[in-house]
Motif scaffolding. Structure first.
Motif, mmCIF file in Angstrom:
data_model
loop_
_atom_site.group_PDB
_atom_site.id
_atom_site.type_symbol
_atom_site.label_atom_id
_atom_site.label_comp_id
_atom_site.label_asym_id
_atom_site.label_seq_id
_atom_site.Cartn_x
_atom_site.Cartn_y
_atom_site.Cartn_z
ATOM 1 N N SER A 117 40.457 19.979 0.566
ATOM 2 C CA SER A 117 40.699 18.823 1.435
ATOM 3 C C SER A 117 39.673 17.718 1.194
ATOM 4 O O SER A 117 40.009 16.530 1.249
ATOM 5 C CB SER A 117 40.682 19.252 2.906
ATOM 6 N N GLN A 118 38.427 18.088 0.928
ATOM 7 C CA GLN A 118 37.406 17.088 0.623
ATOM 8 C C GLN A 118 37.724 16.348 -0.674
ATOM 9 O O GLN A 118 37.546 15.135 -0.772
ATOM 10 C CB GLN A 118 36.036 17.761 0.547
ATOM 11 N N ARG A 119 38.222 17.081 -1.655
ATOM 12 C CA ARG A 119 38.612 16.447 -2.923
ATOM 13 C C ARG A 119 39.823 15.532 -2.726
ATOM 14 O O ARG A 119 39.896 14.446 -3.310
ATOM 15 C CB ARG A 119 38.922 17.523 -3.966
ATOM 16 N N LEU A 120 40.768 15.992 -1.890
ATOM 17 C CA LEU A 120 41.949 15.186 -1.609
ATOM 18 C C LEU A 120 41.560 13.889 -0.911
ATOM 19 O O LEU A 120 42.079 12.812 -1.244
ATOM 20 C CB LEU A 120 42.923 15.990 -0.747
ATOM 21 N N ALA A 121 40.669 13.976 0.069
ATOM 22 C CA ALA A 121 40.211 12.772 0.775
ATOM 23 C C ALA A 121 39.589 11.780 -0.202
ATOM 24 O O ALA A 121 39.865 10.569 -0.140
ATOM 25 C CB ALA A 121 39.201 13.155 1.856
ATOM 26 N N HIS A 122 38.774 12.273 -1.105
ATOM 27 C CA HIS A 122 38.134 11.402 -2.106
ATOM 28 C C HIS A 122 39.190 10.746 -3.000
ATOM 29 O O HIS A 122 39.115 9.536 -3.282
ATOM 30 C CB HIS A 122 37.162 12.214 -2.941
ATOM 31 N N LEU A 123 40.183 11.522 -3.435
ATOM 32 C CA LEU A 123 41.240 10.992 -4.298
ATOM 33 C C LEU A 123 42.045 9.910 -3.591
ATOM 34 O O LEU A 123 42.333 8.843 -4.171
ATOM 35 C CB LEU A 123 42.163 12.128 -4.736
ATOM 36 N N LEU A 124 42.438 10.167 -2.344
ATOM 37 C CA LEU A 124 43.237 9.196 -1.615
ATOM 38 C C LEU A 124 42.491 7.885 -1.431
ATOM 39 O O LEU A 124 43.045 6.803 -1.660
ATOM 40 C CB LEU A 124 43.640 9.768 -0.253
ATOM 41 N N LEU A 125 41.226 7.976 -1.029
ATOM 42 C CA LEU A 125 40.445 6.751 -0.839
ATOM 43 C C LEU A 125 40.275 5.990 -2.142
ATOM 44 O O LEU A 125 40.389 4.759 -2.173
ATOM 45 C CB LEU A 125 39.071 7.084 -0.249
ATOM 46 N N THR A 127 42.220 5.974 -4.740
ATOM 47 C CA THR A 127 43.490 5.375 -5.146
ATOM 48 C C THR A 127 43.821 4.161 -4.293
ATOM 49 O O THR A 127 44.283 3.127 -4.801
ATOM 50 C CB THR A 127 44.626 6.416 -5.063
ATOM 51 N N ILE A 128 43.596 4.263 -2.991
ATOM 52 C CA ILE A 128 43.834 3.124 -2.104
ATOM 53 C C ILE A 128 42.935 1.952 -2.480
ATOM 54 O O ILE A 128 43.389 0.797 -2.543
ATOM 55 C CB ILE A 128 43.612 3.542 -0.638
ATOM 56 N N LYS A 129 41.679 2.218 -2.751
ATOM 57 C CA LYS A 129 40.740 1.154 -3.108
ATOM 58 C C LYS A 129 41.197 0.411 -4.351
ATOM 59 O O LYS A 129 41.080 -0.821 -4.442
ATOM 60 C CB LYS A 129 39.343 1.747 -3.323
ATOM 61 N N GLU A 130 41.751 1.140 -5.314
ATOM 62 C CA GLU A 130 42.207 0.538 -6.567
ATOM 63 C C GLU A 130 43.540 -0.194 -6.418
ATOM 64 O O GLU A 130 43.865 -1.067 -7.225
ATOM 65 C CB GLU A 130 42.382 1.629 -7.632
ATOM 66 N N THR A 131 44.310 0.164 -5.374
ATOM 67 C CA THR A 131 45.716 -0.238 -5.312
ATOM 68 C C THR A 131 46.047 -1.224 -4.214
ATOM 69 O O THR A 131 46.802 -2.180 -4.433
ATOM 70 C CB THR A 131 46.599 1.023 -5.112
ATOM 71 N N THR A 190 41.203 5.510 8.066
ATOM 72 C CA THR A 190 41.148 4.087 8.405
ATOM 73 C C THR A 190 39.716 3.584 8.546
ATOM 74 O O THR A 190 39.441 2.423 8.254
ATOM 75 C CB THR A 190 41.946 3.814 9.689
ATOM 76 N N ASP A 191 38.806 4.439 9.006
ATOM 77 C CA ASP A 191 37.386 4.059 9.054
ATOM 78 C C ASP A 191 36.913 3.585 7.686
ATOM 79 O O ASP A 191 36.265 2.540 7.553
ATOM 80 C CB ASP A 191 36.517 5.259 9.460
ATOM 81 N N HIS A 192 37.251 4.362 6.673
ATOM 82 C CA HIS A 192 36.691 4.113 5.353
ATOM 83 C C HIS A 192 37.487 3.082 4.566
ATOM 84 O O HIS A 192 36.918 2.361 3.742
ATOM 85 C CB HIS A 192 36.545 5.438 4.604
ATOM 86 N N VAL A 193 38.773 2.970 4.835
ATOM 87 C CA VAL A 193 39.541 1.866 4.257
ATOM 88 C C VAL A 193 38.985 0.539 4.757
ATOM 89 O O VAL A 193 38.867 -0.438 4.007
ATOM 90 C CB VAL A 193 41.037 2.019 4.605
ATOM 91 N N MET A 194 38.603 0.505 6.031
ATOM 92 C CA MET A 194 38.023 -0.708 6.604
ATOM 93 C C MET A 194 36.710 -1.079 5.911
ATOM 94 O O MET A 194 36.411 -2.260 5.712
ATOM 95 C CB MET A 194 37.786 -0.515 8.102
ATOM 96 N N ILE A 198 39.699 -3.632 3.576
ATOM 97 C CA ILE A 198 41.158 -3.620 3.537
ATOM 98 C C ILE A 198 41.697 -3.525 4.964
ATOM 99 O O ILE A 198 41.464 -2.519 5.644
ATOM 100 C CB ILE A 198 41.671 -2.430 2.704
ATOM 101 N N PRO A 199 42.422 -4.529 5.445
ATOM 102 C CA PRO A 199 43.000 -4.450 6.790
ATOM 103 C C PRO A 199 43.977 -3.288 6.891
ATOM 104 O O PRO A 199 44.708 -2.992 5.942
ATOM 105 C CB PRO A 199 43.722 -5.791 6.947
ATOM 106 N N ASN A 200 43.992 -2.632 8.043
ATOM 107 C CA ASN A 200 44.869 -1.474 8.212
ATOM 108 C C ASN A 200 45.239 -1.281 9.669
ATOM 109 O O ASN A 200 44.485 -1.658 10.572
ATOM 110 C CB ASN A 200 44.201 -0.220 7.650
ATOM 111 N N VAL A 201 46.404 -0.681 9.883
ATOM 112 C CA VAL A 201 46.909 -0.401 11.224
ATOM 113 C C VAL A 201 47.507 0.999 11.232
ATOM 114 O O VAL A 201 48.218 1.388 10.295
ATOM 115 C CB VAL A 201 47.983 -1.418 11.659
#
Length: 320
Positions: A117-125, A127-131, A190-194, A198-201
């Motif tokens: 799960s820690q690896r998945l969280a890192h991957l998702l963030l 990918t979002i940062k790049e995309t 959402t904490d870390h996307v912010m 990156i705006p998020n809801v």
């Protein structure tokens, strides 16, 4: 040509692909499905994901249906739909991962060398940062809880926080929970996307059985956000007034038994009002769950007769 995972971004077309997210205990690959639609005209990229909690599958279904119904000829920019981000939890119909017991939405930013799960969280963030230029995070009450229809965004003075609130106000609900750093739940995506600017809801709808109404609320929220951001034509709705809440009270069961709700989600309660009771298997009330504040918005409660252990989250109220 740009790729997101294995999905190609082709102007004027819809494509599908996967984001490789590690392997299961049998060595099989975890492939996170991706749904990508790109307009012929350049514009922002909106990333919409569901099932960070595997038992909140209303968001997954709504993303799939929204993608099917989306007219790519009207689209400016790019839509990226991720129906299920947490495949192990989804397969287990569970809020937490059966692989490592983690609640994915409490461990961001993750760790590329940690547990699954820690690896998945890192991957998702990553990918979002790049995309992504904007992120929508779809949630519900899961199997145990039922929530009303409302938006959540992070408080603060940053441009991303202000844009998030602006966007939340145009997505279809008059109820918005603006979470402040103090007292808010930590480790969320959402904490870390912010933190990336990156705006998020977050969209909260329903729980348990997925009704047609819940599906429409999810899909309308996505469409309204895309109208507001000019990815789709048309005007996003603006409410005459909003109910903005800034304090959340998470209520946990003190006794085990069956939860019997006494108030409907969306109600405004006062201090001492009965939210529900817990009965034992002889039918006797062993605990009364009461509201702790005046003018409190009942955002979530357990489903009727839901088997409840001590310490389970059983209700949420928000106040201004």
């Amino acid at each position: 040509m740009k790729n997101i995972g294995t999905a190609k971004v082709i102007p004027g077309e819809k494509t599908e692909g996967y984001l490789h997210a590690g392997t299961d205990i049998d060595g099989a690959s975890f492939k996170i499905p991706l749904l990508v639609a790109a307009g012929k005209e350049e514009g922002p990229t909106i990333w919409v994901h569901g099932c960070i909690h595997g038992d909140e599958f209303g968001g997954a279904a709504s993303i799939i249906r929204f993608f099917e119904e989306l007219n790519v000829q009207e689209l400016r920019g790019t839509f990226v739909g991720v129906p299920v981000t947490n495949l192990p939890s989804f397969k287990g119909w569970s809020r937490i991962s059966p692989l490592d017991g983690a609640n994915l939405n409490r461990i961001f930013p993750g760790n590329p060398k940690g547990t699954y799960s820690q690896r998945l969280a890192h991957l998702l963030l990553s990918t979002i940062k790049e995309t992504a230029d904007y992120v929508l995070d779809l949630h519900s009450g899961g199997l145990a809880l039922h929530v009303d229809y409302f938006m959540i965004c992070k408080g603060g003075d940053s441009d991303a926080a202000q844009k998030s609130l602006w966007l939340a106000e145009r997505m279809g609900s008059k109820v918005i929970w603006v979470t402040e750093q103090e007292g808010s739940v930590g480790g969320t995506i959402t904490d870390h996307v912010m933190e990336f600017g990156i705006p998020n809801v977050t969209i909260e709808v329903g729980g348990g059985h997925i009704s047609e109404k819940h599906e429409h609320q999810f899909k309308d929220s996505i469409k309204n956000a895309m109208k507001a951001l000019e990815l789709l034509p048309g005007d996003a709705p603006v409410q005459k007034e909003y109910e903005i809440y800034r304090k959340g009270d998470f209520i946990f069961a003190g006794e085990g038994g069956l939860f019997v709700p006494a108030s409907k989600v969306g109600s405004i309660l006062n201090k001492g009002d009965l939210i529900g009771t817990i009965i034992n298997l002889h039918g006797k009330v062993v605990e009364e769950i009461r509201c702790s504040d005046d003018n409190a918005y009942l955002a979530a409660t357990g489903h009727p007769y839901w088997p409840t252990e001590q310490g389970r989250l059983i209700a949420e109220t928000y106040t201004k």
